[in-house]
Scaffold this motif. Structure first.
Motif, mmCIF file in Angstrom:
data_model
loop_
_atom_site.group_PDB
_atom_site.id
_atom_site.type_symbol
_atom_site.label_atom_id
_atom_site.label_comp_id
_atom_site.label_asym_id
_atom_site.label_seq_id
_atom_site.Cartn_x
_atom_site.Cartn_y
_atom_site.Cartn_z
ATOM 1 N N PHE A 21 0.829 -1.203 0.000
ATOM 2 C CA PHE A 21 0.000 0.000 0.000
ATOM 3 C C PHE A 21 0.869 1.261 0.000
ATOM 4 O O PHE A 21 0.603 2.200 -0.732
ATOM 5 N N ARG A 22 1.931 1.261 0.808
ATOM 6 C CA ARG A 22 2.821 2.437 0.858
ATOM 7 C C ARG A 22 3.536 2.662 -0.474
ATOM 8 O O ARG A 22 3.752 3.804 -0.874
ATOM 9 N N THR A 23 3.907 1.612 -1.164
ATOM 10 C CA THR A 23 4.660 1.770 -2.418
ATOM 11 C C THR A 23 3.772 1.935 -3.647
ATOM 12 O O THR A 23 4.149 2.633 -4.581
ATOM 13 N N LYS A 24 2.577 1.300 -3.653
ATOM 14 C CA LYS A 24 1.742 1.309 -4.859
ATOM 15 C C LYS A 24 0.368 1.939 -4.667
ATOM 16 O O LYS A 24 -0.383 2.087 -5.629
ATOM 17 N N GLY A 25 0.012 2.285 -3.440
ATOM 18 C CA GLY A 25 -1.317 2.836 -3.187
ATOM 19 C C GLY A 25 -2.380 1.760 -3.225
ATOM 20 O O GLY A 25 -2.087 0.565 -3.150
ATOM 21 N N ARG A 26 -3.629 2.170 -3.383
ATOM 22 C CA ARG A 26 -4.742 1.210 -3.376
ATOM 23 C C ARG A 26 -4.850 0.397 -4.656
ATOM 24 O O ARG A 26 -5.486 -0.638 -4.688
ATOM 25 N N MET A 27 -4.282 0.889 -5.738
ATOM 26 C CA MET A 27 -4.322 0.224 -7.052
ATOM 27 C C MET A 27 -5.759 -0.063 -7.493
ATOM 28 O O MET A 27 -6.098 -1.157 -7.913
ATOM 29 N N MET A 28 -6.614 0.960 -7.407
ATOM 30 C CA MET A 28 -8.026 0.811 -7.764
ATOM 31 C C MET A 28 -8.293 1.423 -9.134
ATOM 32 O O MET A 28 -7.719 2.456 -9.476
ATOM 33 N N ALA A 60 -10.584 -6.066 -11.216
ATOM 34 C CA ALA A 60 -9.170 -5.696 -11.391
ATOM 35 C C ALA A 60 -8.513 -5.406 -10.052
ATOM 36 O O ALA A 60 -7.369 -5.799 -9.803
ATOM 37 N N TRP A 61 -9.220 -4.714 -9.176
ATOM 38 C CA TRP A 61 -8.659 -4.359 -7.873
ATOM 39 C C TRP A 61 -8.368 -5.594 -7.031
ATOM 40 O O TRP A 61 -7.292 -5.710 -6.448
ATOM 41 N N THR A 62 -9.325 -6.526 -6.965
ATOM 42 C CA THR A 62 -9.092 -7.717 -6.145
ATOM 43 C C THR A 62 -7.961 -8.570 -6.711
ATOM 44 O O THR A 62 -7.222 -9.185 -5.940
ATOM 45 N N ARG A 63 -7.800 -8.588 -8.031
ATOM 46 C CA ARG A 63 -6.661 -9.315 -8.620
ATOM 47 C C ARG A 63 -5.327 -8.730 -8.151
ATOM 48 O O ARG A 63 -4.360 -9.455 -7.942
ATOM 49 N N ASN A 64 -5.272 -7.415 -7.970
ATOM 50 C CA ASN A 64 -4.038 -6.767 -7.518
ATOM 51 C C ASN A 64 -3.630 -7.178 -6.107
ATOM 52 O O ASN A 64 -2.469 -7.019 -5.727
ATOM 53 N N TRP A 65 -4.579 -7.662 -5.320
ATOM 54 C CA TRP A 65 -4.333 -7.969 -3.917
ATOM 55 C C TRP A 65 -4.589 -9.425 -3.541
ATOM 56 O O TRP A 65 -4.379 -9.812 -2.400
#
Length: 95
Positions: A21-28, A60-65
């Protein structure tokens, strides 16, 4: 639409989640809106209130996490909106 998102951290790994989260943000994606969040005391579950046009907007968001979290996503209504609609449905049923 409003959604309650419950994120369960895999292996309770809050450190890896915090670092990403600190390096990439929420990625939403642009059509997904973050409103508020709360964590349990152990830091293993996050509850988020989010806005989106549909459930598909979360893909897409859930795939990122998904390597770090499992998700439960539920459409929700403000209680005042539910009760107003509920009252209208009951009135129609009586008529």
């Amino acid at each position: 639409m409003l959604f309650m998102v419950v994120e369960t951290f895999k292996l309770g790994n809050a450190d890896a989640i915090g670092e990403r989260f600190r390096t990439k943000g929420r990625m939403m994606p642009d059509d997904l809106g973050y409103l508020a969040s709360w964590l349990n005391e152990q830091g293993t579950i996050c509850y988020q209130l989010m806005e989106a046009p549909s459930l598909a907007a979360f893909d897409a968001w859930t795939r990122n996490w998904s390597d770090l979290m499992d998700f439960q996503i539920t459409p929700v209504l403000p209680s005042s909106e539910f009760w107003e609609d509920h009252g209208k449905r009951n009135a129609r049923a009586v008529n």
